[in-house]
Design an enzyme around this catalytic site. Structure first.
Site, PDB file in Angstrom:
ATOM      1  CB  CYS A 213     -26.599  27.301  47.013  1.00  0.00           C
ATOM      2  SG  CYS A 213     -25.532  28.019  48.578  1.00  0.00           S
ATOM      3  CG  HIS A 241     -24.235  31.228  35.442  1.00  0.00           C
ATOM      4  ND1 HIS A 241     -25.068  30.730  36.824  1.00  0.00           N
ATOM      5  CD2 HIS A 241     -23.106  30.833  35.652  1.00  0.00           C
ATOM      6  CE1 HIS A 241     -24.418  30.025  37.768  1.00  0.00           C
ATOM      7  NE2 HIS A 241     -23.266  29.994  36.967  1.00  0.00           N
ATOM      8  CD  GLU A 243     -26.574  32.494  41.351  1.00  0.00           C
ATOM      9  OE1 GLU A 243     -25.457  31.926  41.440  1.00  0.00           O
ATOM     10  OE2 GLU A 243     -26.925  33.532  41.826  1.00  0.00           O
ATOM     11  CB  THR A 281     -24.299  33.787  44.747  1.00  0.00           C
ATOM     12  OG1 THR A 281     -24.196  32.414  43.722  1.00  0.00           O
ATOM     13  CG2 THR A 281     -25.686  33.998  45.131  1.00  0.00           C
ATOM     14  CB  CYS A 311     -22.078  33.252  48.529  1.00  0.00           C
ATOM     15  SG  CYS A 311     -20.744  32.466  47.480  1.00  0.00           S
ATOM     16  CB  SER A 339     -16.727  27.015  37.745  1.00  0.00           C
ATOM     17  OG  SER A 339     -16.376  27.275  38.848  1.00  0.00           O
ATOM     18  CB  SER A 340     -19.805  32.033  37.451  1.00  0.00           C
ATOM     19  OG  SER A 340     -19.743  33.237  37.995  1.00  0.00           O
ATOM     20  CG  ASN A 341     -16.723  29.849  42.266  1.00  0.00           C
ATOM     21  OD1 ASN A 341     -15.514  29.657  42.754  1.00  0.00           O
ATOM     22  ND2 ASN A 341     -17.642  29.052  42.208  1.00  0.00           N
ATOM     23  CB  SER A 383     -18.185  23.782  41.778  1.00  0.00           C
ATOM     24  OG  SER A 383     -17.216  24.687  40.565  1.00  0.00           O
TER      25      SER A 383
END
Ligand code: SF4
Length: 426
Positions: A213, A241, A243, A281, A311, A339-341, A383
Protein backbone atom coordinates in the site's frame (compact mmCIF):
# COMPACT_ATOMS: atom_id res chain seq x y z
CA UNK A 1 -50.77 -28.11 10.34
CA UNK A 2 -50.69 -24.32 10.31
CA UNK A 3 -47.29 -22.67 10.23
CA UNK A 4 -48.16 -19.09 9.35
CA UNK A 5 -46.29 -16.81 11.76
CA UNK A 6 -45.41 -19.77 13.96
CA UNK A 7 -42.37 -19.68 16.25
CA UNK A 8 -42.52 -23.23 17.59
CA UNK A 9 -40.96 -26.13 15.73
CA UNK A 10 -42.83 -28.43 13.39
CA UNK A 11 -41.65 -31.76 12.06
CA UNK A 12 -40.05 -31.93 8.67
CA UNK A 13 -39.50 -34.93 6.45
CA UNK A 14 -36.03 -36.35 6.89
CA UNK A 15 -34.54 -36.45 3.39
CA UNK A 16 -33.19 -39.93 4.15
CA UNK A 17 -30.09 -39.57 1.97
CA UNK A 18 -27.85 -38.01 4.60
CA UNK A 19 -24.68 -39.74 5.69
CA UNK A 20 -24.36 -40.31 9.43
CA UNK A 21 -22.74 -37.26 11.03
CA UNK A 22 -23.97 -34.95 8.29
CA UNK A 23 -26.77 -32.50 8.94
CA UNK A 24 -28.96 -30.90 6.31
CA UNK A 25 -29.50 -27.19 6.90
CA UNK A 26 -32.53 -25.98 5.02
CA UNK A 27 -32.15 -23.29 2.35
CA UNK A 28 -35.92 -23.35 2.04
CA UNK A 29 -38.86 -25.05 3.73
CA UNK A 30 -41.31 -26.70 1.36
CA UNK A 31 -44.85 -26.83 2.70
CA UNK A 32 -47.09 -29.86 2.15
CA UNK A 33 -48.90 -27.93 -0.58
CA UNK A 34 -45.60 -27.21 -2.36
CA UNK A 35 -45.15 -23.51 -1.49
CA UNK A 36 -41.62 -22.69 -0.28
CA UNK A 37 -40.39 -20.38 2.47
CA UNK A 38 -36.81 -19.08 2.14
CA UNK A 39 -34.45 -19.75 5.09
CA UNK A 40 -32.39 -16.56 5.28
CA UNK A 41 -30.73 -17.48 8.56
CA UNK A 42 -29.47 -20.84 7.26
CA UNK A 43 -25.82 -19.70 7.53
CA UNK A 44 -26.31 -18.87 11.23
CA UNK A 45 -27.75 -22.30 11.96
CA UNK A 46 -25.07 -24.01 9.87
CA UNK A 47 -22.32 -22.16 11.78
CA UNK A 48 -23.66 -23.40 15.12
CA UNK A 49 -23.94 -26.97 13.88
CA UNK A 50 -20.40 -26.90 12.46
CA UNK A 51 -19.04 -25.68 15.80
CA UNK A 52 -20.74 -28.74 17.34
CA UNK A 53 -18.78 -30.96 14.96
CA UNK A 54 -21.45 -31.65 12.35
CA UNK A 55 -20.68 -31.70 8.64
CA UNK A 56 -23.40 -29.56 7.07
CA UNK A 57 -25.00 -29.74 3.65
CA UNK A 58 -27.60 -27.32 2.31
CA UNK A 59 -30.85 -28.01 0.50
CA UNK A 60 -34.64 -27.87 0.71
CA UNK A 61 -36.49 -29.43 3.65
CA UNK A 62 -40.09 -30.61 3.36
CA UNK A 63 -42.50 -29.89 6.22
CA UNK A 64 -44.42 -32.98 7.28
CA UNK A 65 -48.08 -32.55 8.22
CA UNK A 66 -48.34 -35.99 9.83
CA UNK A 67 -45.12 -36.38 11.80
CA UNK A 68 -44.64 -35.65 15.50
CA UNK A 69 -42.19 -32.81 16.18
CA UNK A 70 -41.29 -34.45 19.52
CA UNK A 71 -39.93 -37.49 17.71
CA UNK A 72 -38.67 -36.07 14.47
CA UNK A 73 -35.00 -35.88 13.52
CA UNK A 74 -35.91 -33.13 11.09
CA UNK A 75 -37.31 -29.91 12.52
CA UNK A 76 -38.30 -26.55 11.15
CA UNK A 77 -39.86 -23.26 12.21
CA UNK A 78 -41.51 -20.45 10.29
CA UNK A 79 -41.14 -16.87 11.53
CA UNK A 80 -42.56 -13.50 10.56
CA UNK A 81 -40.16 -11.50 8.38
CA UNK A 82 -39.83 -7.90 7.18
CA UNK A 83 -42.73 -6.53 5.15
CA UNK A 84 -45.25 -9.06 6.44
CA UNK A 85 -43.49 -12.01 4.77
CA UNK A 86 -42.23 -15.24 6.24
CA UNK A 87 -38.81 -16.73 6.77
CA UNK A 88 -37.89 -20.25 7.81
CA UNK A 89 -35.29 -22.13 9.80
CA UNK A 90 -34.84 -25.86 9.65
CA UNK A 91 -32.40 -28.75 9.80
CA UNK A 92 -32.40 -32.54 9.62
CA UNK A 93 -30.09 -35.27 10.91
CA UNK A 94 -29.64 -38.64 9.21
CA UNK A 95 -31.91 -41.51 10.27
CA UNK A 96 -30.55 -43.11 13.44
CA UNK A 97 -28.03 -40.32 14.04
CA UNK A 98 -28.89 -39.58 17.69
CA UNK A 99 -26.04 -37.09 18.16
CA UNK A 100 -27.06 -35.26 15.01
CA UNK A 101 -30.67 -35.15 16.12
CA UNK A 102 -29.66 -33.71 19.51
CA UNK A 103 -27.49 -31.13 17.76
CA UNK A 104 -30.34 -30.11 15.42
CA UNK A 105 -32.73 -29.63 18.35
CA UNK A 106 -30.25 -27.63 20.40
CA UNK A 107 -29.14 -25.40 17.53
CA UNK A 108 -32.67 -24.69 16.37
CA UNK A 109 -33.82 -23.93 19.92
CA UNK A 110 -30.86 -21.59 20.44
CA UNK A 111 -31.62 -19.54 17.33
CA UNK A 112 -35.39 -19.51 17.90
CA UNK A 113 -34.80 -18.18 21.42
CA UNK A 114 -33.24 -15.02 19.94
CA UNK A 115 -35.70 -14.56 17.06
CA UNK A 116 -37.51 -11.25 16.84
CA UNK A 117 -37.46 -7.79 15.29
CA UNK A 118 -34.14 -5.91 15.16
CA UNK A 119 -32.51 -2.75 13.99
CA UNK A 120 -29.15 -2.94 12.22
CA UNK A 121 -27.04 0.22 12.08
CA UNK A 122 -24.28 0.07 9.49
CA UNK A 123 -21.12 2.08 10.11
CA UNK A 124 -19.83 3.98 7.09
CA UNK A 125 -17.12 3.86 5.93
CA UNK A 126 -16.55 0.14 6.41
CA UNK A 127 -14.99 -2.74 4.50
CA UNK A 128 -12.42 -2.37 1.65
CA UNK A 129 -9.99 0.57 1.63
CA UNK A 130 -8.09 1.86 -1.39
CA UNK A 131 -4.91 -0.05 -0.51
CA UNK A 132 -6.76 -3.37 -0.25
CA UNK A 133 -8.68 -2.81 -3.49
CA UNK A 134 -5.43 -2.01 -5.26
CA UNK A 135 -3.66 -5.09 -3.88
CA UNK A 136 -6.49 -7.42 -4.94
CA UNK A 137 -6.64 -5.81 -8.40
CA UNK A 138 -2.90 -6.30 -8.79
CA UNK A 139 -3.23 -10.06 -8.24
CA UNK A 140 -6.28 -10.21 -10.53
CA UNK A 141 -4.46 -8.38 -13.33
CA UNK A 142 -1.33 -10.48 -12.83
CA UNK A 143 -3.41 -13.68 -13.15
CA UNK A 144 -4.98 -12.35 -16.34
CA UNK A 145 -1.77 -11.07 -17.89
CA UNK A 146 0.82 -13.74 -16.95
CA UNK A 147 0.91 -17.14 -18.63
CA UNK A 148 2.80 -18.83 -15.77
CA UNK A 149 1.88 -19.18 -12.11
CA UNK A 150 1.48 -16.02 -10.05
CA UNK A 151 2.93 -16.45 -6.56
CA UNK A 152 1.91 -14.19 -3.72
CA UNK A 153 4.25 -13.82 -0.72
CA UNK A 154 2.09 -13.95 2.44
CA UNK A 155 -1.64 -13.22 2.44
CA UNK A 156 -2.19 -10.42 -0.08
CA UNK A 157 -4.44 -8.79 2.54
CA UNK A 158 -5.39 -10.26 5.90
CA UNK A 159 -8.70 -11.85 4.99
CA UNK A 160 -9.40 -15.57 4.63
CA UNK A 161 -12.17 -15.03 2.05
CA UNK A 162 -10.05 -12.82 -0.21
CA UNK A 163 -7.18 -15.30 -0.09
CA UNK A 164 -9.43 -18.32 -0.74
CA UNK A 165 -11.07 -16.55 -3.68
CA UNK A 166 -7.76 -15.61 -5.33
CA UNK A 167 -6.38 -19.08 -4.64
CA UNK A 168 -9.40 -20.60 -6.40
CA UNK A 169 -8.62 -18.35 -9.37
CA UNK A 170 -5.03 -19.61 -9.59
CA UNK A 171 -2.87 -17.50 -7.26
CA UNK A 172 -0.24 -19.52 -5.38
CA UNK A 173 0.25 -18.22 -1.85
CA UNK A 174 3.63 -18.83 -0.23
CA UNK A 175 5.16 -17.85 3.09
CA UNK A 176 8.67 -17.11 1.89
CA UNK A 177 10.54 -16.57 -1.38
CA UNK A 178 12.33 -19.94 -1.19
CA UNK A 179 8.99 -21.51 -2.18
CA UNK A 180 9.00 -19.52 -5.46
CA UNK A 181 10.93 -21.04 -8.40
CA UNK A 182 13.80 -18.94 -9.82
CA UNK A 183 12.60 -16.48 -12.45
CA UNK A 184 8.90 -16.82 -11.53
CA UNK A 185 6.45 -13.99 -10.82
CA UNK A 186 5.82 -12.98 -7.22
CA UNK A 187 3.48 -10.36 -5.78
CA UNK A 188 4.45 -8.70 -2.49
CA UNK A 189 1.47 -8.19 -0.18
CA UNK A 190 -0.18 -4.90 0.80
CA UNK A 191 1.69 -4.95 4.13
CA UNK A 192 5.08 -4.35 2.52
CA UNK A 193 8.41 -6.15 2.79
CA UNK A 194 11.86 -5.28 4.09
CA UNK A 195 14.71 -4.31 1.74
CA UNK A 196 16.24 -7.74 2.44
CA UNK A 197 13.25 -9.43 0.78
CA UNK A 198 13.53 -7.14 -2.27
CA UNK A 199 17.25 -7.96 -2.51
CA UNK A 200 16.60 -11.70 -2.27
CA UNK A 201 14.01 -11.49 -5.06
CA UNK A 202 16.44 -9.61 -7.27
CA UNK A 203 19.22 -12.13 -6.61
CA UNK A 204 16.83 -14.95 -7.58
CA UNK A 205 15.76 -13.23 -10.81
CA UNK A 206 12.10 -13.10 -9.74
CA UNK A 207 9.65 -10.80 -11.47
CA UNK A 208 8.37 -8.70 -8.55
CA UNK A 209 4.99 -6.98 -8.60
CA UNK A 210 4.81 -4.85 -5.49
CA UNK A 211 1.31 -4.50 -4.01
CA UNK A 212 2.56 -2.65 -0.90
CA UNK A 213 0.00 0.00 0.00
CA UNK A 214 1.40 3.45 -0.85
CA UNK A 215 0.63 4.52 2.72
CA UNK A 216 2.89 1.76 4.04
CA UNK A 217 5.57 2.77 1.52
CA UNK A 218 5.36 6.29 2.99
CA UNK A 219 6.19 4.91 6.47
CA UNK A 220 9.17 2.99 5.03
CA UNK A 221 10.48 6.22 3.48
CA UNK A 222 10.12 8.00 6.83
CA UNK A 223 12.02 5.20 8.59
CA UNK A 224 14.91 5.61 6.14
CA UNK A 225 14.87 9.41 6.46
CA UNK A 226 14.74 9.44 10.27
CA UNK A 227 17.48 6.81 10.53
CA UNK A 228 19.66 8.69 8.01
CA UNK A 229 19.65 11.81 10.19
CA UNK A 230 21.07 9.74 13.05
CA UNK A 231 17.89 9.29 15.13
CA UNK A 232 16.82 6.30 17.13
CA UNK A 233 13.55 5.40 15.39
CA UNK A 234 10.82 4.21 17.74
CA UNK A 235 8.27 2.19 15.80
CA UNK A 236 4.90 1.88 17.55
CA UNK A 237 3.29 -1.34 16.41
CA UNK A 238 2.55 -4.99 17.09
CA UNK A 239 5.45 -7.44 17.22
CA UNK A 240 5.30 -10.05 14.50
CA UNK A 241 2.87 -8.20 12.22
CA UNK A 242 4.08 -8.32 8.61
CA UNK A 243 3.91 -4.56 8.18
CA UNK A 244 6.04 -4.08 11.30
CA UNK A 245 8.59 -6.66 10.09
CA UNK A 246 8.89 -4.79 6.79
CA UNK A 247 9.28 -1.35 8.39
CA UNK A 248 11.79 -2.62 10.98
CA UNK A 249 13.86 -3.97 8.09
CA UNK A 250 14.43 -0.48 6.64
CA UNK A 251 16.85 0.46 9.42
CA UNK A 252 17.15 -2.55 11.72
CA UNK A 253 20.14 -1.21 13.68
CA UNK A 254 18.48 2.11 14.49
CA UNK A 255 14.84 1.03 15.03
CA UNK A 256 13.21 -0.19 18.24
CA UNK A 257 9.66 -1.48 18.56
CA UNK A 258 7.26 -0.45 21.33
CA UNK A 259 3.67 -1.57 21.81
CA UNK A 260 2.55 0.17 25.02
CA UNK A 261 3.36 3.16 27.26
CA UNK A 262 5.04 0.69 29.62
CA UNK A 263 7.46 -0.29 26.83
CA UNK A 264 8.46 3.38 26.53
CA UNK A 265 9.57 3.37 30.17
CA UNK A 266 12.08 0.63 29.45
CA UNK A 267 13.57 2.24 26.31
CA UNK A 268 17.33 2.80 26.12
CA UNK A 269 18.45 5.24 23.41
CA UNK A 270 21.89 6.58 22.46
CA UNK A 271 20.92 10.27 22.50
CA UNK A 272 17.57 11.36 24.02
CA UNK A 273 17.73 14.51 21.85
CA UNK A 274 17.71 12.42 18.68
CA UNK A 275 14.59 10.26 18.82
CA UNK A 276 11.82 9.95 16.19
CA UNK A 277 8.71 7.84 16.14
CA UNK A 278 6.64 6.11 13.47
CA UNK A 279 3.53 3.97 13.75
CA UNK A 280 2.03 0.93 12.10
CA UNK A 281 -0.79 2.13 9.81
CA UNK A 282 -3.58 0.07 11.40
CA UNK A 283 -3.38 0.84 15.12
CA UNK A 284 -6.08 2.12 17.45
CA UNK A 285 -5.94 5.91 17.31
CA UNK A 286 -6.64 6.43 21.03
CA UNK A 287 -4.18 3.79 22.28
CA UNK A 288 -1.44 5.08 19.98
CA UNK A 289 -1.93 8.62 21.30
CA UNK A 290 -1.16 7.28 24.79
CA UNK A 291 2.11 5.77 23.58
CA UNK A 292 3.05 9.01 21.80
CA UNK A 293 2.26 10.97 24.99
CA UNK A 294 4.56 8.63 26.93
CA UNK A 295 7.31 9.19 24.35
CA UNK A 296 6.90 12.98 24.58
CA UNK A 297 7.05 12.84 28.37
CA UNK A 298 10.23 10.77 28.31
CA UNK A 299 11.91 12.42 25.29
CA UNK A 300 10.62 16.03 24.98
CA UNK A 301 12.62 16.52 21.76
CA UNK A 302 11.00 13.49 20.05
CA UNK A 303 9.97 14.11 16.44
CA UNK A 304 7.16 12.38 14.58
CA UNK A 305 5.96 12.08 11.00
CA UNK A 306 4.60 15.18 9.24
CA UNK A 307 1.16 13.58 9.03
CA UNK A 308 -0.21 10.62 10.98
CA UNK A 309 1.01 7.18 9.97
CA UNK A 310 -2.27 5.61 11.10
CA UNK A 311 -3.94 5.67 7.72
CA UNK A 312 -7.13 7.44 6.67
CA UNK A 313 -8.99 4.12 6.29
CA UNK A 314 -8.15 2.91 9.79
CA UNK A 315 -9.05 6.28 11.30
CA UNK A 316 -12.32 6.57 9.36
CA UNK A 317 -13.47 3.06 10.29
CA UNK A 318 -12.72 3.68 13.97
CA UNK A 319 -14.55 7.05 13.93
CA UNK A 320 -17.54 5.45 12.18
CA UNK A 321 -17.66 2.62 14.69
CA UNK A 322 -17.48 4.98 17.67
CA UNK A 323 -20.48 6.87 16.27
CA UNK A 324 -22.67 3.75 16.37
CA UNK A 325 -21.21 1.69 19.23
CA UNK A 326 -22.53 3.71 22.17
CA UNK A 327 -26.14 3.22 21.09
CA UNK A 328 -25.74 -0.44 20.14
CA UNK A 329 -26.64 -3.49 22.25
CA UNK A 330 -24.09 -5.48 20.26
CA UNK A 331 -21.42 -4.66 17.68
CA UNK A 332 -20.41 -7.16 15.01
CA UNK A 333 -17.16 -6.58 13.12
CA UNK A 334 -16.63 -8.61 9.97
CA UNK A 335 -12.95 -9.40 9.45
CA UNK A 336 -10.31 -12.04 9.97
CA UNK A 337 -8.55 -12.65 13.28
CA UNK A 338 -5.13 -11.70 11.82
CA UNK A 339 -6.42 -8.39 10.42
CA UNK A 340 -4.99 -5.69 12.68
CA UNK A 341 -7.53 -3.00 11.82
CA UNK A 342 -10.45 -5.44 12.20
CA UNK A 343 -9.25 -6.60 15.62
CA UNK A 344 -8.82 -2.94 16.67
CA UNK A 345 -12.45 -2.27 15.67
CA UNK A 346 -13.78 -5.05 17.90
CA UNK A 347 -11.61 -3.82 20.78
CA UNK A 348 -12.81 -0.25 20.24
CA UNK A 349 -16.44 -1.40 20.36
CA UNK A 350 -15.78 -3.02 23.74
CA UNK A 351 -14.03 0.12 25.02
CA UNK A 352 -17.12 2.06 23.91
CA UNK A 353 -19.26 -0.10 26.16
CA UNK A 354 -20.91 -2.47 23.68
CA UNK A 355 -20.18 -6.19 23.48
CA UNK A 356 -18.05 -6.38 20.34
CA UNK A 357 -17.32 -9.55 18.37
CA UNK A 358 -15.09 -10.16 15.36
CA UNK A 359 -16.39 -12.74 12.87
CA UNK A 360 -14.81 -13.97 9.65
CA UNK A 361 -18.28 -14.30 8.17
CA UNK A 362 -21.91 -14.85 9.11
CA UNK A 363 -21.20 -18.44 10.21
CA UNK A 364 -19.18 -17.13 13.16
CA UNK A 365 -22.11 -15.37 14.85
CA UNK A 366 -23.31 -17.09 18.02
CA UNK A 367 -26.93 -17.08 19.17
CA UNK A 368 -26.06 -16.10 22.75
CA UNK A 369 -24.61 -12.79 21.49
CA UNK A 370 -28.04 -11.85 20.14
CA UNK A 371 -29.94 -12.39 23.40
CA UNK A 372 -31.50 -9.03 24.27
CA UNK A 373 -29.70 -7.33 21.35
CA UNK A 374 -32.36 -5.36 19.51
CA UNK A 375 -30.01 -2.76 18.04
CA UNK A 376 -26.93 -4.18 16.34
CA UNK A 377 -24.02 -2.07 15.10
CA UNK A 378 -22.33 -3.63 12.08
CA UNK A 379 -19.02 -2.82 10.40
CA UNK A 380 -16.14 -4.52 8.61
CA UNK A 381 -12.38 -4.14 8.64
CA UNK A 382 -10.55 -2.65 5.68
CA UNK A 383 -9.62 -6.08 4.30
CA UNK A 384 -13.12 -7.63 4.55
CA UNK A 385 -15.20 -7.84 1.34
CA UNK A 386 -18.44 -5.80 1.40
CA UNK A 387 -20.59 -8.77 0.38
CA UNK A 388 -19.86 -10.43 3.75
CA UNK A 389 -21.60 -7.52 5.49
CA UNK A 390 -24.61 -7.96 3.22
CA UNK A 391 -24.69 -11.64 4.14
CA UNK A 392 -24.85 -10.78 7.85
CA UNK A 393 -27.80 -8.42 7.30
CA UNK A 394 -29.58 -11.06 5.20
CA UNK A 395 -29.03 -13.73 7.86
CA UNK A 396 -30.31 -11.51 10.67
CA UNK A 397 -33.42 -10.89 8.61
CA UNK A 398 -34.00 -14.63 8.81
CA UNK A 399 -34.67 -14.27 12.54
CA UNK A 400 -37.39 -11.67 12.22
CA UNK A 401 -38.13 -8.25 10.71
CA UNK A 402 -35.00 -6.11 10.35
CA UNK A 403 -34.75 -2.39 9.67
CA UNK A 404 -31.40 -1.24 8.29
CA UNK A 405 -29.97 2.26 8.60
CA UNK A 406 -26.51 3.59 7.80
CA UNK A 407 -24.57 6.13 9.84
CA UNK A 408 -21.96 7.81 7.63
CA UNK A 409 -19.19 9.82 9.30
CA UNK A 410 -16.91 10.29 6.27
CA UNK A 411 -16.97 9.75 2.52
CA UNK A 412 -13.92 8.12 0.97
CA UNK A 413 -12.86 8.94 -2.56
CA UNK A 414 -9.19 7.89 -2.41
CA UNK A 415 -7.94 5.58 -5.17
CA UNK A 416 -4.37 4.43 -5.71
CA UNK A 417 -2.97 3.84 -9.18
CA UNK A 418 -1.79 0.40 -10.18
CA UNK A 419 1.93 -0.26 -10.61
CA UNK A 420 3.22 -0.20 -14.23
CA UNK A 421 3.84 -3.99 -14.13
CA UNK A 422 0.09 -4.68 -14.33
CA UNK A 423 -1.43 -1.34 -15.40
CA UNK A 424 -3.65 -2.03 -18.39
CA UNK A 425 -2.86 0.12 -21.43
CA UNK A 426 -5.70 2.57 -22.02
S1 SF4 B 1 -5.61 -0.14 5.88
FE1 SF4 B 1 -4.56 1.78 5.30
S2 SF4 B 1 -2.40 1.21 5.09
FE2 SF4 B 1 -3.57 -0.70 5.08
S3 SF4 B 1 -3.96 -1.13 2.92
FE3 SF4 B 1 -5.72 0.08 3.65
S4 SF4 B 1 -5.20 2.21 3.19
FE4 SF4 B 1 -3.30 1.04 3.07
Amino acid sequence: MSVTGARGTVAARNPGRLESGAVLVADELVRPGGAAVECRAAALLAGTLRRQGAATVRGPLHLDADADAGEAGALAAVLPASGGGLTGLGAAAADGDRAGRTAVRAALAAWLSVAGPREVVLAAPRSFCAGVERAIEIVEYALEQRAGPVHVRKQIVHNTHVVADLEARGAVFVDELDEVPDGATVVFSAHGVSPAVHAEAERRGLEVIDATCPLVTKVHAEARRFAARGDTVVLIGHAGHEEVEGTLGEAPDRTVLVETPADVEGLRVGDPERVSYLTQTTLAVDETAEVVDALRARFPAVRGPASDDICYATTNRQDALKAIAEEADLVLVVGSANSSNSVRLAELARRSGAPGHLVDDVGGIRPEWLAGARRIGLTAGASAPPHLVGAVVAALSGLGPVTVTEHETARETIRFTLPPAVRPSS
